[in-house]
Design a protein around this motif. Structure first.
Motif, mmCIF file in Angstrom:
data_model
loop_
_atom_site.group_PDB
_atom_site.id
_atom_site.type_symbol
_atom_site.label_atom_id
_atom_site.label_comp_id
_atom_site.label_asym_id
_atom_site.label_seq_id
_atom_site.Cartn_x
_atom_site.Cartn_y
_atom_site.Cartn_z
ATOM 1 N N GLY A 1 1.626 -4.753 -4.421
ATOM 2 C CA GLY A 1 1.881 -3.357 -4.081
ATOM 3 C C GLY A 1 2.853 -2.733 -5.061
ATOM 4 N N ASP B 1 5.225 0.146 -0.683
ATOM 5 C CA ASP B 1 3.799 0.005 -0.388
ATOM 6 C C ASP B 1 3.426 -1.475 -0.520
ATOM 7 O OD1 ASP B 1 3.149 2.752 0.005
ATOM 8 O OD2 ASP B 1 3.312 3.053 -2.153
ATOM 9 N N GLU C 1 -2.642 -1.323 -0.012
ATOM 10 C CA GLU C 1 -3.239 0.001 0.168
ATOM 11 C C GLU C 1 -3.237 0.474 1.619
ATOM 12 O OE1 GLU C 1 -7.474 0.257 -0.463
ATOM 13 O OE2 GLU C 1 -7.642 -1.933 -0.422
ATOM 14 N N ARG D 1 2.616 0.824 4.493
ATOM 15 C CA ARG D 1 3.725 1.459 3.781
ATOM 16 C C ARG D 1 4.938 1.561 4.693
ATOM 17 N NH1 ARG D 1 3.580 7.259 0.544
ATOM 18 N NH2 ARG D 1 5.459 6.874 -0.698
ATOM 19 N N LYS E 1 -2.419 5.252 6.053
ATOM 20 C CA LYS E 1 -2.106 6.669 5.916
ATOM 21 C C LYS E 1 -2.647 7.511 7.070
ATOM 22 C CE LYS E 1 -1.937 6.549 0.856
ATOM 23 N NZ LYS E 1 -2.425 7.155 -0.410
#
Length: 429
Positions: free
Chosen positions: A243, A284, A287, A290, A359
């Motif tokens: 990350g 992060d 993907e 976070r 996200k």
């Protein structure tokens, strides 16, 4: 604790047997009168001068309660549910449409091309008051194709509900609906790939009891102008095995502006000028995952009240209230009667964490701390965030940790966000 918080916290413990309407009228009426007359300076503990330490102390020898009091304290209420879920930390966290309150310079680093946010904050819900609230509308958009600058706007509206005004004898003086609002516009620009600056202009309007009279003086709406100056430094991304990470540092000088008055009196009040500095670390893991850890430090740049109420010119107004706006700002870091130790007690701390999955789903927690002699606000916060295509929703909840009541105790706050970039992507698909 700010002026409004302190008054309501002091009163709420004594009003539980009353009806919600009665409580609302009493709280709002007393707050309004105290605010205009400035008599809340007398609500602090009795103090005496200690020759040994050279400080004002209580009968037990502990530091005096000496809360900094300003007009229009609603300007310092965190207006969005995301920051509210992170202990009011927001100076250095990633930018969105609510950046104007904390640090407008972040807008130049926004990942989106623009967005709009709407937040509704109920007020005094623990007392079953239903028409006192804070509403906040904000937005921003990138300027040009070079991704170097952005502009933003916001409207903050604070309604104190419908109240019945009375004189000192309890005689009715009619109905009123006190309210305050702020209109702000901001411009942010990158000075380099890692540094940005922001400038915000504000118009402030406060109508607490216009048309009424106190002490033979007619009360009018208060008007003021102010500006914010802010800076953001964002480090380059650090590559990790699976990350990346980076850190952000932000600072903001907010509400630098004129004093405000509600009568023709020369006794004007300071607005809540504030110095804030914050740091955030974004990690992060991959993907999908976070984590953000944020820390904010704030201090009001307003003269510390003088417990002795020194009045060398004999005009009936304490000298510390008569210094100019900019003298008050520059001297606020060293004017406390208790010296450097009291200046340190005026610092407010916020720490928050935020975890995002894919996200789309976020979990937040935070803590806010203020010294017991400077307001004694201490509370935990929790929050949730959801994002789906164009829309995002943030929710926060305040958990008190002291017996001193907060107007937001056990209250849910909601923010709705609209993402221009997601909308454009959806249209292209």
């Amino acid at each position: 604790m700010n002026h409004f918080d302190k008054t309501n916290a002091y009163l709420s413990g004594f009003l539980s047997p009353l009806s919600s309407n009665a409580m609302k009228k009493i709280i709002t009426s007393i707050f309004t009168t105290c605010f205009i007359l400035g008599i809340t300076h007398q609500l602090t503990a009795q103090a005496c001068f200690d020759d040994g330490s050279g400080n004002f102390v209580t009968a037990t020898g502990s530091p005096c309660v000496n809360t900094i009091i300003t007009a229009v304290p609603f300007l310092r209420i965190a207006p969005d549910a995301r920051a509210a879920g992170m202990g009011d930390a927001g100076i250095a966290v990633s930018s969105d449409a609510n950046a104007l309150h904390f640090n407008a310079s972040k807008l130049a680093f926004a990942e989106d091309n623009g967005g709009i946010a709407v937040t509704y904050t109920p007020w005094l819900r623990a007392l079953n008051v239903n028409d006192v609230y804070l509403a906040y509308l904000s937005g921003f958009f990138k300027i040009g194709d070079d991704d170097l600058s952005a502009a933003g706007f916001s409207l903050r509206y604070f309604s104190l509900g419908d109240i019945a005004f009375t004189d000192e004898n309890g005689m009715a003086l009619g109905q009123g609906r006190p309210n305050e609002f702020e209109i702000a516009g901001a411009y942010s620009r990158k000075l380099s790939d890692q540094l940005s600056v922001g400038l915000t202009g504000k118009f402030i309007y406060s109508n607490l009891a216009a048309g009424q009279e106190v002490g033979g003086q007619e009360i009018t709406a208060g008007i003021a102008g102010a500006a914010d100056i802010s800076f953001t430094y964002k480090s380059r991304e650090i590559d990790l095995n699976n990350g990346s990470s980076y850190f952000t540092i932000g600072t903001s000088f907010s509400n630098l502006g004129s004093k405000i008055t509600y009568t023709n009196s020369l006794n004007k009040d300071f607005i809540p000028a504030n110095f804030g500095i914050g740091a955030a670390w974004d990690l992060d893991f991959d993907e999908y995952n976070r984590l953000t850890v944020a820390f904010d430090l704030n201090k009001l740049m307003v003269p510390t009240p003088d417990p002795a109420q020194t009045d060398l010119d004999g005009d009936g107004i304490p000298d510390y209230k008569q210094v100019s706006t900019f003298s008050g700002i520059f001297n606020s870091f060293g004017d406390a009667s208790g010296g450097f130790s009291e200046e340190l007690r005026e610092l407010m701390y916020s720490v928050g964490v935020e975890y995002w999955y894919d996200k789309q789903f976020a979990v937040r927690a935070g803590y806010f701390h203020e010294n017991a002699t400077k307001g004694n606000r201490k509370y935990f916060t929790v929050g949730l965030g959801l994002k789906y295509n164009v829309f995002g929703l943030n929710i926060s909840y305040l958990v008190p940790t002291t017996n001193q009541r907060n107007p937001l105790d056990n209250t849910l706050r909601f923010s709705l966000l609209f993402d221009f970039s997601a909308f454009e992507s959806a249209e292209l698909n």
